[in-house]
Design a protein around this motif. Structure first.
Motif, PDB file in Angstrom:
ATOM      1  N   THR A 160       0.804  -1.219   0.000  1.00  0.00           N
ATOM      2  CA  THR A 160       0.000   0.000   0.000  1.00  0.00           C
ATOM      3  C   THR A 160       0.847   1.285   0.000  1.00  0.00           C
ATOM      4  OG1 THR A 160      -1.584  -1.269   1.257  1.00  0.00           O
ATOM      5  CG2 THR A 160      -1.953   1.103   1.130  1.00  0.00           C
ATOM      6  N   ASP A 161       1.866   1.339   0.865  1.00  0.00           N
ATOM      7  CA  ASP A 161       2.624   2.584   0.983  1.00  0.00           C
ATOM      8  C   ASP A 161       3.371   2.937  -0.297  1.00  0.00           C
ATOM      9  OD1 ASP A 161       1.707   2.764   3.483  1.00  0.00           O
ATOM     10  OD2 ASP A 161       3.556   2.106   4.484  1.00  0.00           O
ATOM     11  N   TRP A 162       4.020   1.922  -0.854  1.00  0.00           N
ATOM     12  CA  TRP A 162       4.773   2.187  -2.084  1.00  0.00           C
ATOM     13  C   TRP A 162       3.839   2.535  -3.218  1.00  0.00           C
ATOM     14  CZ3 TRP A 162       9.555   3.501  -2.088  1.00  0.00           C
ATOM     15  CH2 TRP A 162      10.415   3.041  -1.073  1.00  0.00           C
ATOM     16  N   ARG A 163       2.700   1.870  -3.277  1.00  0.00           N
ATOM     17  CA  ARG A 163       1.708   2.175  -4.307  1.00  0.00           C
ATOM     18  C   ARG A 163       1.216   3.613  -4.179  1.00  0.00           C
ATOM     19  NH1 ARG A 163      -0.004   0.676  -8.523  1.00  0.00           N
ATOM     20  NH2 ARG A 163       2.020   1.576  -8.736  1.00  0.00           N
ATOM     21  N   ALA A 164       0.892   3.994  -2.939  1.00  0.00           N
ATOM     22  CA  ALA A 164       0.343   5.333  -2.714  1.00  0.00           C
ATOM     23  C   ALA A 164       1.348   6.396  -3.165  1.00  0.00           C
ATOM     24  CB  ALA A 164       0.002   5.506  -1.244  1.00  0.00           C
ATOM     25  N   LYS A 165       2.599   6.173  -2.833  1.00  0.00           N
ATOM     26  CA  LYS A 165       3.626   7.140  -3.191  1.00  0.00           C
ATOM     27  C   LYS A 165       3.716   7.314  -4.716  1.00  0.00           C
ATOM     28  CE  LYS A 165       8.021   8.548  -1.790  1.00  0.00           C
ATOM     29  NZ  LYS A 165       9.135   8.585  -0.996  1.00  0.00           N
ATOM     30  N   PHE A 166       3.660   6.184  -5.410  1.00  0.00           N
ATOM     31  CA  PHE A 166       3.745   6.205  -6.873  1.00  0.00           C
ATOM     32  C   PHE A 166       2.502   6.879  -7.471  1.00  0.00           C
ATOM     33  CE2 PHE A 166       2.812   4.080 -10.941  1.00  0.00           C
ATOM     34  CZ  PHE A 166       3.963   4.401 -11.639  1.00  0.00           C
ATOM     35  N   THR A 167       1.334   6.411  -7.079  1.00  0.00           N
ATOM     36  CA  THR A 167       0.083   6.889  -7.650  1.00  0.00           C
ATOM     37  C   THR A 167      -0.099   8.388  -7.438  1.00  0.00           C
ATOM     38  OG1 THR A 167      -0.808   4.743  -7.024  1.00  0.00           O
ATOM     39  CG2 THR A 167      -2.364   6.387  -7.759  1.00  0.00           C
ATOM     40  N   GLN A 168       0.206   8.836  -6.218  1.00  0.00           N
ATOM     41  CA  GLN A 168      -0.003  10.255  -5.918  1.00  0.00           C
ATOM     42  C   GLN A 168       1.022  11.113  -6.641  1.00  0.00           C
ATOM     43  OE1 GLN A 168      -0.162  10.547  -1.618  1.00  0.00           O
ATOM     44  NE2 GLN A 168      -1.734   8.958  -1.540  1.00  0.00           N
ATOM     45  N   GLY A 169       2.262  10.619  -6.747  1.00  0.00           N
ATOM     46  CA  GLY A 169       3.288  11.389  -7.439  1.00  0.00           C
ATOM     47  C   GLY A 169       2.949  11.558  -8.915  1.00  0.00           C
ATOM     48  N   GLU A 170       2.439  10.507  -9.535  1.00  0.00           N
ATOM     49  CA  GLU A 170       2.194  10.551 -10.973  1.00  0.00           C
ATOM     50  C   GLU A 170       0.793  11.059 -11.313  1.00  0.00           C
ATOM     51  OE1 GLU A 170       4.580  10.093 -12.814  1.00  0.00           O
ATOM     52  OE2 GLU A 170       5.962   8.645 -11.935  1.00  0.00           O
ATOM     53  N   GLY A 171      -0.101  11.088 -10.341  1.00  0.00           N
ATOM     54  CA  GLY A 171      -1.469  11.506 -10.637  1.00  0.00           C
ATOM     55  C   GLY A 171      -2.266  10.422 -11.322  1.00  0.00           C
ATOM     56  N   PHE A 172      -2.164   9.195 -10.832  1.00  0.00           N
ATOM     57  CA  PHE A 172      -2.978   8.106 -11.370  1.00  0.00           C
ATOM     58  C   PHE A 172      -4.119   7.793 -10.410  1.00  0.00           C
ATOM     59  CE2 PHE A 172       1.076   6.754 -13.630  1.00  0.00           C
ATOM     60  CZ  PHE A 172       0.632   7.241 -14.837  1.00  0.00           C
ATOM     61  N   LEU A 173      -4.877   6.762 -10.737  1.00  0.00           N
ATOM     62  CA  LEU A 173      -5.940   6.320  -9.838  1.00  0.00           C
ATOM     63  C   LEU A 173      -5.426   5.130  -9.033  1.00  0.00           C
ATOM     64  CD1 LEU A 173      -9.003   6.418 -12.261  1.00  0.00           C
ATOM     65  CD2 LEU A 173      -8.291   8.140 -10.616  1.00  0.00           C
ATOM     66  N   PRO A 174      -5.907   4.979  -7.784  1.00  0.00           N
ATOM     67  CA  PRO A 174      -5.430   3.860  -6.966  1.00  0.00           C
ATOM     68  C   PRO A 174      -5.898   2.524  -7.536  1.00  0.00           C
ATOM     69  CG  PRO A 174      -7.212   5.005  -5.861  1.00  0.00           C
ATOM     70  CD  PRO A 174      -6.875   5.811  -7.075  1.00  0.00           C
ATOM     71  N   VAL A 175      -5.018   1.523  -7.520  1.00  0.00           N
ATOM     72  CA  VAL A 175      -5.410   0.187  -7.970  1.00  0.00           C
ATOM     73  C   VAL A 175      -5.547  -0.772  -6.793  1.00  0.00           C
ATOM     74  CG1 VAL A 175      -4.427   0.350 -10.261  1.00  0.00           C
ATOM     75  CG2 VAL A 175      -3.023  -0.473  -8.408  1.00  0.00           C
ATOM     76  N   ASN A 176      -5.007  -0.377  -5.634  1.00  0.00           N
ATOM     77  CA  ASN A 176      -5.130  -1.216  -4.442  1.00  0.00           C
ATOM     78  C   ASN A 176      -6.326  -0.763  -3.616  1.00  0.00           C
ATOM     79  OD1 ASN A 176      -2.572  -1.953  -5.355  1.00  0.00           O
ATOM     80  ND2 ASN A 176      -1.920  -2.471  -3.269  1.00  0.00           N
ATOM     81  N   LYS A 177      -7.040  -1.743  -3.060  1.00  0.00           N
ATOM     82  CA  LYS A 177      -8.235  -1.405  -2.291  1.00  0.00           C
ATOM     83  C   LYS A 177      -7.890  -0.571  -1.061  1.00  0.00           C
ATOM     84  CE  LYS A 177     -10.919  -5.451  -3.638  1.00  0.00           C
ATOM     85  NZ  LYS A 177     -11.014  -6.868  -3.310  1.00  0.00           N
ATOM     86  N   GLU A 178      -6.852  -1.022  -0.340  1.00  0.00           N
ATOM     87  CA  GLU A 178      -6.463  -0.315   0.889  1.00  0.00           C
ATOM     88  C   GLU A 178      -6.065   1.118   0.572  1.00  0.00           C
ATOM     89  OE1 GLU A 178      -6.532  -1.126   4.135  1.00  0.00           O
ATOM     90  OE2 GLU A 178      -7.705  -2.826   3.398  1.00  0.00           O
ATOM     91  N   GLU A 179      -5.351   1.237  -0.561  1.00  0.00           N
ATOM     92  CA  GLU A 179      -4.856   2.549  -0.953  1.00  0.00           C
ATOM     93  C   GLU A 179      -6.028   3.493  -1.230  1.00  0.00           C
ATOM     94  OE1 GLU A 179      -2.769   2.348  -4.596  1.00  0.00           O
ATOM     95  OE2 GLU A 179      -2.157   4.448  -4.548  1.00  0.00           O
ATOM     96  N   ALA A 180      -7.055   2.966  -1.870  1.00  0.00           N
ATOM     97  CA  ALA A 180      -8.193   3.798  -2.265  1.00  0.00           C
ATOM     98  C   ALA A 180      -8.922   4.366  -1.052  1.00  0.00           C
ATOM     99  CB  ALA A 180      -9.149   2.993  -3.130  1.00  0.00           C
TER     100      ALA A 180
END
Lengths: 289, 411
Positions: free
Chosen positions: B323-343
């Motif tokens: 979750t943490d690594w995903r969130a960092k990537f998604t927020q930096g690039e401006g994408f949509l979350p793909v992980n449930k926890e992240e969302a």
């Protein structure tokens, strides 16, 4: 008696190297071009000239072929017309000549892709430098959408092509001019020849071998030149500024038809070979006469 | 001279050998797409953290610009020098699967791991019941509108239908100056997609139910005529065929365009480059029947079949999808979350811009999973450019394009 094999032996190492560097890829290309090829280059069935006939049946290929002729002739010819006077002027002695030489050479120092990107910005319809300059000078009262259609985009690309070809061509001519002895001009001046006559009777004939070399080298170079057209329009809109290289790139890496792309590249190689052979023979014959 | 040539030849030969011998034990090479200037530093961080946690595994990220990614993969795979893992556009996945270069990941995936993903985004990477890729980036499209321009033009709410959009654009045009109602993309990547927004709202699809091209359907023709009428009436920026997506986005950031359709990352760009721009994000306009569609995109990370270090590569994947690594990537690039926890994180829940995108997901269409899709997309883009330039009747041009597309579909 000389050993007749000696020259061949001496050039053998470089011949082998050339064979490895040049013939190997060409053999590879021929293989790919005559097979049904997967998206990732695995050869499937031998299919003869199917890839070539697919090309001939494709109107976009034919148009790109003709356009490549226009592009090459216009850029090489244009660069020649600009470079001769530039070289003649740079060859005369005047104050600030070295600065002028540096300025003429500058476009050469910048990478072609960078030049093309800068021009893409400059030709932007809304915020481009060229439009604001034209409007500022009162030459245009409306923004011109330079890259929106081939009618304006392609001539601009040719102009940029000429611009980046001039430094190399000028360098060749400057070398040629410095090989003409000054005595010839002094003698001609004594006999009463004016500058125009001197150019027609001395400069141009003695520059001819250099013009020939410039034509051959530039043709090979411009014919294969990718960045200007790709960066500015990607051959668009609707393939209307495609030349063979950009067509090839799209075929290979957008659409994944490696077989047809290899066929295009063989066609290009053949055209260049034939052109160079014919041209060099003609030029040589002229020289011997 | 000849000697130095020999030397360089030898050197070249040696470097080829070196390339072939590159797959050392415990080494994982990953080709990643450069989405923005933040991509490289992010993966450097991942590399450090992962190597610290997994001594003995050496990770190497190769960051490649999007435009040349497919070219690099094609040449690498052809030469057999591809990395162990790579990010690819999910729409290319079918080629990778058909050519048998992608490794199914099912033997590694635990139910728990699978549960981390939002199904909508995982499903495009599943083919024939096998999971060939994991969605590393997800995005959808929505309509950005310039609040100030709409207000000045006397439009109270962002247009909800294409008829309203046309009306609003006309009012913005009437303001005079260099203001353009609808920013229309007409060049380079996704030129075809920009047209699908209008097409989907007319109830047409890229592929008809019988699997043939939908470009010659009544809705598709109607949509092309709609765009052409916007151009003819001066309701778009002039010279649409010279505007790539980034060019239209730049116009929007300069405040010159009333409405445009693009991805969530524009919000990040506006925050950095035009913080004073007052904008909103709304649904993509609907057609007369209320139909609408947005374009859903995922990029997948795949494992290559010829990878020699699959277990190590999987460890890295497992690490990346925390979750943490995903969130960092998604927020930096401006994408949509793909992980449930992240969302569920506050960042997404309280973000009005992103909410507009996620609300559109039920209407999302992904690129059809068919071989030759890239070629069909190219044909569609070419046809639309001709329509925009006025080089023929929209109906005739679309029918011609549909015939070409059908020729590819039948293969």
């Amino acid at each position: 008696m000389h050993n007749r094999a000696l020259p061949y032996l001496l050039t053998l190492p470089s011949l082998i190297l050339a064979a490895v560097v040049i013939f190997w890829p060409v053999v590879d290309l021929i293989q790919i071009a005559t097979h049904d090829v997967s998206r990732f280059g695995q050869l499937r069935d031998f299919n003869g000239v199917a890839n070539f006939s697919a090309l001939v049946a494709d109107p976009d290929f034919i148009k790109a072929l003709l356009r490549t002729g226009v592009w090459t002739a216009a850029v090489v010819g244009g660069a020649l017309l600009v470079s001769i006077p530039v070289a003649v002027i740079l060859n005369t002695d005047f104050y600030g000549r070295s600065v002028a030489r540096v300025i003429v050479m500058l476009p050469w120092a910048v990478s072609l892709t960078m030049t093309a990107i800068v021009w893409r910005w400059a030709l932007n319809g809304e915020s481009g430098m060229l439009n604001s300059a034209l409007r500022g000078l009162g030459l245009a009262d409306q923004n011109i959408q330079w890259l929106a259609s081939a009618a304006t985009a392609f001539p601009m690309q040719i102009m940029i092509g000429i611009l980046v070809t001039v430094p190399f061509t000028t360098t060749i001519f400057l070398g040629g001019l410095s090989s003409i002895p000054d005595d010839l001009y002094e003698a001609a001046a004594l006999e009463g020849a004016g500058p125009v006559q001197q150019f027609k009777r001395i400069t141009f004939p003695l520059l001819k071998p250099f013009v020939n070399i410039a034509i051959v080298l530039n043709t090979i170079y411009v014919f294969n030149s990718f960045p200007i057209i790709w960066v500015m329009t990607q051959g668009g809109p609707a393939n209307s500024t495609d030349i063979l290289v950009t067509h090839l790139y799209k075929l290979a890496f957008r659409v994944g038809k490696l077989g047809e792309a290899s066929a295009v590249s063989l066609v290009m190689l053949a055209i260049l070979l034939v052109f160079t052979a014919i041209y060099i023979r003609l030029a040589m014959r002229g020289e011997r006469a | 001279m000849a000697i130095s040539k020999w030397k360089s030849g030898l050197l070249a030969g040696l470097s080829v050998l070196a390339l072939a011998a590159q797959a050392n034990a415990g080494e994982v090479r990953v080709t990643v797409a450069e989405y923005s200037s933040k991509t490289g530093p992010y993966f450097q961080e991942v590399e450090k953290a992962f190597e610290a946690a997994n001594p003995g595994i050496d990770v190497k990220f190769e960051v490649v610009p999007w435009d040349v990614l497919l070219q690099k993969l094609t040449t690498d795979i052809t030469a057999g020098t591809n990395a162990d893992l790579s990010i690819i556009g999910t729409r290319w996945l079918i080629d990778f699967v058909q050519q048998d270069v992608a490794e199914p990941l099912d033997s590694y995936i635990t139910p728990d791991f699978k549960g981390r993903f939002i199904d909508t985004f995982l499903s495009p990477s599943i083919m024939d019941g096998k999971t060939y890729g994991l969605p590393i980036a997800a995005s959808a499209r929505a309509m950005y509108y310039n609040k100030e321009l709409l207000e000045k033009a006397g439009v109270a709410n962002p247009p909800a239908t294409w008829a309203e959009l046309k009306d609003a654009a006309a009012k913005i045009k009437a303001l005079g100056g260099e203001n353009y109602g609808y920013g229309l993309q007409g060049k380079e990547i996704e030129t075809d997609v920009y047209y699908y927004y209008a097409m989907w709202s007319q109830g047409s699809e890229i592929l008809d139910k019988d699997g043939s091209s939908g470009l010659d359907s009544a809705g598709a023709i109607e949509a092309a005529k709609l765009y052409k009428s916007l151009i003819d009436e001066g309701l778009t920026q002039p010279g649409v065929t010279s505007y790539a997506r980034e060019d239209v986005q730049n116009l929007f950031k300069q405040g010159k365009v009333g409405m445009m359709i693009t991805a969530p990352f524009l919000s990040n760009q506006i925050k950095e480059e035009a913080p004073n721009l007052k904008y909103g994000v709304a649904a993509i306009p609907a057609g007369p029947t209320g139909a609408r569609g947005t374009y859903g995109v995922t990029d997948s990370i795949v494992m290559f079949k010829n990878s020699k270090n699959k277990d190590e590569a999987w460890k890295l994947l497992d690490f990346l999808f925390q979750t943490d690594w995903r969130a960092k990537f998604t927020q930096g690039e401006g994408f949509l979350p793909v992980n449930k926890e992240e969302a569920k994180m506050d960042y997404y829940v309280n973000n009005a811009d992103l909410a507009a995108f996620t609300a559109l997901l039920p209407d999302a269409r992904f690129a059809p999973v068919i071989p030759g899709w890239e070629e069909i997309a190219q044909i569609t883009s070419d046809a639309m450019q001709k329509v925009y330039l006025g080089e023929g009747d929209p109906e005739a041009l679309l029918k011609e394009a549909a015939a070409k597309a059908d020729g590819i579909l039948k293969k």
